[in-house]
Design a protein around this motif. Structure first.
Motif, PDB file in Angstrom:
ATOM      1  N   MET A   1     -27.574 -33.341 -44.782  1.00 20.98           N
ATOM      2  CA  MET A   1     -26.197 -33.141 -44.336  1.00 20.98           C
ATOM      3  C   MET A   1     -25.696 -31.788 -44.836  1.00 20.98           C
ATOM      4  SD  MET A   1     -23.008 -35.646 -45.014  1.00 20.98           S
ATOM      5  CE  MET A   1     -21.493 -35.348 -44.194  1.00 20.98           C
ATOM      6  N   ASP A   2     -25.148 -30.997 -43.938  1.00 17.40           N
ATOM      7  CA  ASP A   2     -24.671 -29.664 -44.278  1.00 17.40           C
ATOM      8  C   ASP A   2     -23.206 -29.738 -44.701  1.00 17.40           C
ATOM      9  OD1 ASP A   2     -24.305 -26.966 -44.554  1.00 17.40           O
ATOM     10  OD2 ASP A   2     -24.315 -26.529 -42.419  1.00 17.40           O
ATOM     11  N   ASN A   3     -22.942 -29.461 -45.968  1.00 19.04           N
ATOM     12  CA  ASN A   3     -21.581 -29.522 -46.495  1.00 19.04           C
ATOM     13  C   ASN A   3     -20.944 -28.146 -46.634  1.00 19.04           C
ATOM     14  OD1 ASN A   3     -21.518 -32.313 -46.771  1.00 19.04           O
ATOM     15  ND2 ASN A   3     -22.504 -32.231 -48.760  1.00 19.04           N
ATOM     16  N   LYS A   4     -21.611 -27.093 -46.163  1.00 23.78           N
ATOM     17  CA  LYS A   4     -21.096 -25.738 -46.353  1.00 23.78           C
ATOM     18  C   LYS A   4     -19.744 -25.564 -45.669  1.00 23.78           C
ATOM     19  CE  LYS A   4     -22.455 -21.846 -44.305  1.00 23.78           C
ATOM     20  NZ  LYS A   4     -23.303 -20.746 -43.868  1.00 23.78           N
ATOM     21  N   ILE A   5     -18.798 -25.014 -46.414  1.00 22.14           N
ATOM     22  CA  ILE A   5     -17.457 -24.725 -45.909  1.00 22.14           C
ATOM     23  C   ILE A   5     -17.243 -23.211 -45.964  1.00 22.14           C
ATOM     24  CG2 ILE A   5     -14.981 -25.014 -46.368  1.00 22.14           C
ATOM     25  CD1 ILE A   5     -16.339 -27.582 -45.445  1.00 22.14           C
ATOM     26  N   THR A   6     -16.688 -22.654 -44.903  1.00 21.31           N
ATOM     27  CA  THR A   6     -16.337 -21.237 -44.876  1.00 21.31           C
ATOM     28  C   THR A   6     -14.821 -21.129 -44.959  1.00 21.31           C
ATOM     29  OG1 THR A   6     -18.278 -20.716 -43.543  1.00 21.31           O
ATOM     30  CG2 THR A   6     -16.510 -19.086 -43.569  1.00 21.31           C
ATOM     31  N   ILE A   7     -14.347 -20.235 -45.823  1.00 18.35           N
ATOM     32  CA  ILE A   7     -12.909 -20.034 -46.005  1.00 18.35           C
ATOM     33  C   ILE A   7     -12.592 -18.590 -45.632  1.00 18.35           C
ATOM     34  CG2 ILE A   7     -10.978 -20.132 -47.623  1.00 18.35           C
ATOM     35  CD1 ILE A   7     -12.768 -21.982 -49.353  1.00 18.35           C
ATOM     36  N   ARG A   8     -11.634 -18.421 -44.733  1.00 13.98           N
ATOM     37  CA  ARG A   8     -11.238 -17.075 -44.290  1.00 13.98           C
ATOM     38  C   ARG A   8      -9.770 -16.868 -44.613  1.00 13.98           C
ATOM     39  NH1 ARG A   8     -11.125 -16.530 -38.183  1.00 13.98           N
ATOM     40  NH2 ARG A   8      -8.870 -16.720 -38.366  1.00 13.98           N
ATOM     41  N   SER A   9      -9.439 -15.687 -45.110  1.00 11.01           N
ATOM     42  CA  SER A   9      -8.053 -15.360 -45.415  1.00 11.01           C
ATOM     43  C   SER A   9      -7.450 -14.510 -44.303  1.00 11.01           C
ATOM     44  CB  SER A   9      -7.976 -14.580 -46.732  1.00 11.01           C
ATOM     45  OG  SER A   9      -6.655 -14.127 -46.948  1.00 11.01           O
ATOM     46  N   ASP A  10      -6.336 -14.979 -43.756  1.00 10.63           N
ATOM     47  CA  ASP A  10      -5.544 -14.190 -42.804  1.00 10.63           C
ATOM     48  C   ASP A  10      -4.300 -13.634 -43.490  1.00 10.63           C
ATOM     49  OD1 ASP A  10      -7.322 -14.667 -40.788  1.00 10.63           O
ATOM     50  OD2 ASP A  10      -6.019 -15.940 -39.596  1.00 10.63           O
ATOM     51  N   ARG A  11      -4.303 -13.668 -44.817  1.00  7.40           N
ATOM     52  CA  ARG A  11      -3.139 -13.238 -45.596  1.00  7.40           C
ATOM     53  C   ARG A  11      -3.155 -11.732 -45.832  1.00  7.40           C
ATOM     54  NH1 ARG A  11      -1.030 -17.452 -49.197  1.00  7.40           N
ATOM     55  NH2 ARG A  11      -0.737 -15.801 -50.703  1.00  7.40           N
ATOM     56  N   LYS A  12      -1.979 -11.201 -46.192  1.00  7.88           N
ATOM     57  CA  LYS A  12      -1.854  -9.783 -46.544  1.00  7.88           C
ATOM     58  C   LYS A  12      -2.019  -9.569 -48.039  1.00  7.88           C
ATOM     59  CE  LYS A  12       1.073  -8.773 -42.637  1.00  7.88           C
ATOM     60  NZ  LYS A  12       2.375  -8.420 -42.127  1.00  7.88           N
ATOM     61  N   ASP A  13      -2.067 -10.673 -48.790  1.00 11.41           N
ATOM     62  CA  ASP A  13      -2.261 -10.577 -50.240  1.00 11.41           C
ATOM     63  C   ASP A  13      -3.383 -11.528 -50.652  1.00 11.41           C
ATOM     64  OD1 ASP A  13      -0.812 -12.851 -49.601  1.00 11.41           O
ATOM     65  OD2 ASP A  13       0.565 -12.679 -51.285  1.00 11.41           O
ATOM     66  N   ASP A  14      -3.866 -11.360 -51.866  1.00 13.27           N
ATOM     67  CA  ASP A  14      -4.947 -12.199 -52.377  1.00 13.27           C
ATOM     68  C   ASP A  14      -4.467 -13.633 -52.564  1.00 13.27           C
ATOM     69  OD1 ASP A  14      -6.418  -9.874 -52.436  1.00 13.27           O
ATOM     70  OD2 ASP A  14      -6.332  -9.641 -54.611  1.00 13.27           O
ATOM     71  N   TYR A  15      -5.394 -14.562 -52.518  1.00 12.72           N
ATOM     72  CA  TYR A  15      -5.099 -15.983 -52.652  1.00 12.72           C
ATOM     73  C   TYR A  15      -6.009 -16.552 -53.741  1.00 12.72           C
ATOM     74  CZ  TYR A  15      -4.769 -20.926 -51.347  1.00 12.72           C
ATOM     75  OH  TYR A  15      -4.567 -22.283 -51.359  1.00 12.72           O
ATOM     76  N   VAL A  16      -5.428 -17.220 -54.718  1.00 10.28           N
ATOM     77  CA  VAL A  16      -6.195 -17.768 -55.827  1.00 10.28           C
ATOM     78  C   VAL A  16      -6.225 -19.293 -55.704  1.00 10.28           C
ATOM     79  CG1 VAL A  16      -6.381 -17.970 -58.334  1.00 10.28           C
ATOM     80  CG2 VAL A  16      -5.561 -15.838 -57.316  1.00 10.28           C
ATOM     81  N   LYS A  52     -13.416 -27.579 -37.812  1.00  7.67           N
ATOM     82  CA  LYS A  52     -14.753 -28.000 -38.223  1.00  7.67           C
ATOM     83  C   LYS A  52     -15.000 -27.578 -39.670  1.00  7.67           C
ATOM     84  CE  LYS A  52     -16.591 -28.318 -33.602  1.00  7.67           C
ATOM     85  NZ  LYS A  52     -17.664 -28.031 -32.693  1.00  7.67           N
ATOM     86  N   ASN A  53     -15.944 -26.677 -39.923  1.00  4.65           N
ATOM     87  CA  ASN A  53     -16.262 -26.249 -41.286  1.00  4.65           C
ATOM     88  C   ASN A  53     -15.622 -24.914 -41.651  1.00  4.65           C
ATOM     89  OD1 ASN A  53     -17.696 -28.554 -41.626  1.00  4.65           O
ATOM     90  ND2 ASN A  53     -19.700 -27.614 -41.520  1.00  4.65           N
ATOM     91  N   LEU A  54     -14.584 -24.503 -40.931  1.00  6.47           N
ATOM     92  CA  LEU A  54     -13.859 -23.261 -41.219  1.00  6.47           C
ATOM     93  C   LEU A  54     -12.432 -23.593 -41.621  1.00  6.47           C
ATOM     94  CD1 LEU A  54     -13.486 -20.145 -41.156  1.00  6.47           C
ATOM     95  CD2 LEU A  54     -12.822 -20.418 -38.754  1.00  6.47           C
ATOM     96  N   ILE A  55     -12.016 -23.040 -42.748  1.00 11.64           N
ATOM     97  CA  ILE A  55     -10.630 -23.173 -43.202  1.00 11.64           C
ATOM     98  C   ILE A  55     -10.027 -21.781 -43.195  1.00 11.64           C
ATOM     99  CG2 ILE A  55      -9.111 -23.778 -45.134  1.00 11.64           C
ATOM    100  CD1 ILE A  55     -11.288 -25.769 -45.993  1.00 11.64           C
ATOM    101  N   VAL A  56      -8.933 -21.610 -42.457  1.00 11.40           N
ATOM    102  CA  VAL A  56      -8.253 -20.317 -42.375  1.00 11.40           C
ATOM    103  C   VAL A  56      -6.986 -20.407 -43.208  1.00 11.40           C
ATOM    104  CG1 VAL A  56      -7.223 -18.592 -40.871  1.00 11.40           C
ATOM    105  CG2 VAL A  56      -9.158 -19.968 -40.038  1.00 11.40           C
ATOM    106  N   ILE A  57      -6.918 -19.605 -44.275  1.00 10.24           N
ATOM    107  CA  ILE A  57      -5.772 -19.585 -45.179  1.00 10.24           C
ATOM    108  C   ILE A  57      -4.710 -18.658 -44.606  1.00 10.24           C
ATOM    109  CG2 ILE A  57      -4.992 -19.059 -47.521  1.00 10.24           C
ATOM    110  CD1 ILE A  57      -6.955 -21.421 -47.398  1.00 10.24           C
ATOM    111  N   LYS A  58      -3.521 -19.220 -44.423  1.00  9.00           N
ATOM    112  CA  LYS A  58      -2.394 -18.452 -43.869  1.00  9.00           C
ATOM    113  C   LYS A  58      -1.411 -18.120 -44.992  1.00  9.00           C
ATOM    114  CE  LYS A  58      -3.637 -19.049 -39.486  1.00  9.00           C
ATOM    115  NZ  LYS A  58      -3.854 -17.980 -38.528  1.00  9.00           N
ATOM    116  N   ASP A  59      -0.155 -17.916 -44.652  1.00  7.65           N
ATOM    117  CA  ASP A  59       0.877 -17.569 -45.624  1.00  7.65           C
ATOM    118  C   ASP A  59       1.233 -18.733 -46.532  1.00  7.65           C
ATOM    119  OD1 ASP A  59       1.149 -14.945 -44.686  1.00  7.65           O
ATOM    120  OD2 ASP A  59       2.445 -15.627 -43.058  1.00  7.65           O
TER     121      ASP A  59
END
Length: 62
Positions: A1-16, A52-59
């Motif tokens: 089972m593939d548990n890999k998650i990809t996280i992408r930032s659409d923000r203008k600043d860093d996200y912790v 799916k396995n992509l999480i896009v971080i917004k504001d």
């Protein structure tokens, strides 16, 4: 089972967020992958889109 998650930032600043109890900085506009899924991930309150396995971080939620 593939548990890999990809996280992408659409923000203008860093996200912790936390991964396995450690702070991780997702740089503005960058992408990272986590091989073992979200079991050890804690996201501070933010707007995000999940496809799916992509999480896009917004504001941040105000």
């Amino acid at each position: 089972m593939d548990n890999k998650i990809t996280i992408r930032s659409d923000r203008k600043d860093d996200y912790v967020f936390q991964y396995k109890g450690e702070d991780v900085t997702l740089r503005a506009g960058s992408i990272l992958s986590i091989a073992d899924g979200l079991a050890e991930v804690v996201f501070p309150t933010t707007t995000m889109k999940i496809v799916k396995n992509l999480i896009v971080i917004k504001d941040s939620v105000k």
